[in-house]
Structures are given as structure tokens and as C-alpha cells.
Design a protein around this motif. Structure first.
Motif, PDB file in Angstrom:
ATOM      1  N   LYS A  65      28.625  13.723  59.128  1.00 36.21           N
ATOM      2  CA  LYS A  65      27.253  14.230  59.172  1.00 36.21           C
ATOM      3  C   LYS A  65      26.301  13.055  59.385  1.00 36.21           C
ATOM      4  O   LYS A  65      26.442  12.009  58.753  1.00 36.21           O
ATOM      5  CB  LYS A  65      26.931  14.925  57.845  1.00 36.21           C
ATOM      6  CG  LYS A  65      25.586  15.591  57.809  1.00 36.21           C
ATOM      7  CD  LYS A  65      25.415  16.336  56.498  1.00 36.21           C
ATOM      8  CE  LYS A  65      24.168  17.183  56.517  1.00 36.21           C
ATOM      9  NZ  LYS A  65      24.070  18.001  55.293  1.00 36.21           N
ATOM     10  N   ASP A  81      33.217  13.406  55.324  1.00 37.48           N
ATOM     11  CA  ASP A  81      33.392  14.368  54.235  1.00 37.48           C
ATOM     12  C   ASP A  81      33.859  13.706  52.951  1.00 37.48           C
ATOM     13  O   ASP A  81      33.559  14.176  51.860  1.00 37.48           O
ATOM     14  CB  ASP A  81      34.398  15.454  54.635  1.00 37.48           C
ATOM     15  CG  ASP A  81      33.835  16.412  55.663  1.00 37.48           C
ATOM     16  OD1 ASP A  81      32.603  16.467  55.830  1.00 37.48           O
ATOM     17  OD2 ASP A  81      34.648  17.110  56.306  1.00 37.48           O
ATOM     18  N   MET A 111      26.084  17.548  62.546  1.00 34.47           N
ATOM     19  CA  MET A 111      27.474  17.088  62.487  1.00 34.47           C
ATOM     20  C   MET A 111      27.823  16.452  63.827  1.00 34.47           C
ATOM     21  O   MET A 111      27.355  16.903  64.865  1.00 34.47           O
ATOM     22  CB  MET A 111      28.420  18.261  62.203  1.00 34.47           C
ATOM     23  CG  MET A 111      28.188  18.936  60.854  1.00 34.47           C
ATOM     24  SD  MET A 111      28.351  17.839  59.428  1.00 34.47           S
ATOM     25  CE  MET A 111      30.100  17.507  59.461  1.00 34.47           C
TER      26      MET A 111
END
Length: 172
Positions: A65, A81, A111
Motif C-alpha cells: 500500500k 502487508d 495498492m
């Protein structure tokens, strides 16, 4: 095993995470210590590698992200993540251009996948404004009490964007 499936997996030997950062552009890979800017060469913000580009597109070294996109479109921070935070900084002294010479549609919170374009830059414009074409890629959270990363740089000199593994990170 494909690069994407190897990227953020549990290392069978250590039981800890492993990540692979790929080259962010076509060009020469150099040790971060050779970047002519003390913030990077002295590793004030973290460990990593740098590139001297031969193309005008910069790609994501890892999937995650976008937790920061500089208003001047010259710097991108990606958080995976599992918490790895990576800065891609396009050029030195480029913040002074206020986004001139850069093209991107990316915004904070989006993302991005490893190998996808982050930004296109106008090489001649940057050079004409006195910017230096080095692209540091730095793990910015690799030195604190919560993380104990082991960095293994690739010693190849020439790299292909999105394909050449530039840095292996283990043990976080």
C-alpha cells in the motif's frame, strides 16, 4: 517458484519473513553508500540500494500500500502487508521541482504490485535543473527494536526493471 510467490514468504530455514526487492528501473545498481547524498550514503533513514537509470520509468520494488506519495511526485513509500516499509526516491534535489518533470496518477492509500509503474520522469528536464539521476530504494523501518532485518544485496551491476532481484531482506 515465481518471483511473486517467493516475494513475501516464510523462510523455511529461519521461520521468519523474507522479501525480495526488484530493480526499480533499467540501469546500473550501486551500493547505497555510493549515493552522493549523506542522508542515503550514511544510511540515516535506512539500508537499501540505489540505481542509476537508463530508462525514464520507475517501478515498484515490492507490492503493498502506498502510505506516502510526495506532493512533488518524486518519492513513494510502500508498506507491505507484513509491515516492511520501503522508500523509492527518484533523483537527488528533485523535491525543488515541485512535481515538474514527473508524471504519476498514484495517490496515498492505493495498492501497488511489484513491477507496476510508480512514475515517469523527464530525464533531460531533471538534468537541466541540476538534479542528479540516482534512485535510492531504502527500507525505512529496518533499524528499530521491533525489526531485525538481514540485508543481502545483489552484486550484479546491470539490472532490468521489475525482473532483477536487487535486495533480499530476511529475518523480520
Amino acid at each position: 517458484m515465481s518471483l511473486s510467490s517467493k516475494q513475501e514468504t516464510q523462510s523455511e530455514l529461519t521461520g521468519k519473513n523474507k522479501a525480495l526487492l526488484v530493480a526499480v528501473t533499467d540501469g546500473s545498481m550501486i551500493p547505497i553508500e555510493e549515493v552522493p547524498d549523506l542522508v542515503f550514503s550514511e544510511k540515516m533513514i535506512g539500508e537499501g540500494f540505489a540505481m542509476i537509470p537508463t530508462s525514464d520509468v520507475v517501478y515498484a520494488p515490492i507490492s503493498g500500500k502506498l502510505f506516502q506519495v510526495a506532493g512533488a511526485s518524486h518519492a513513494f513509500e510502500i508498506r507491505t502487508d507484513d509491515g516492511l516499509e520501503v522508500l523509492v526516491h527518484v533523483g537527488l534535489d528533485t523535491v525543488t521541482l515541485n512535481g515538474e518533470g514527473f508524471e504519476t496518477n498514484l495517490k496515498k492509500g492505493m495498492m501497488i504490485k511489484q513491477g507496476e509503474p510508480l512514475v515517469k520522469f523527464d530525464r533531460e528536464y531533471l538534468l537541466s535543473r541540476g538534479c542528479r539521476l540516482f534512485i535510492p530504494v531504502v527500507v525505512i523501518n529496518g533499524e528499530n527494536e521491533n525489526y531485525h532485518y538481514v540485508f543481502k544485496p545483489n552484486n550484479e551491476i546491470q539490472a532490468e526493471a521489475g525482473k532483477t532481484i536487487a535486495l533480499t531482506i530476511e529475518g523480520y
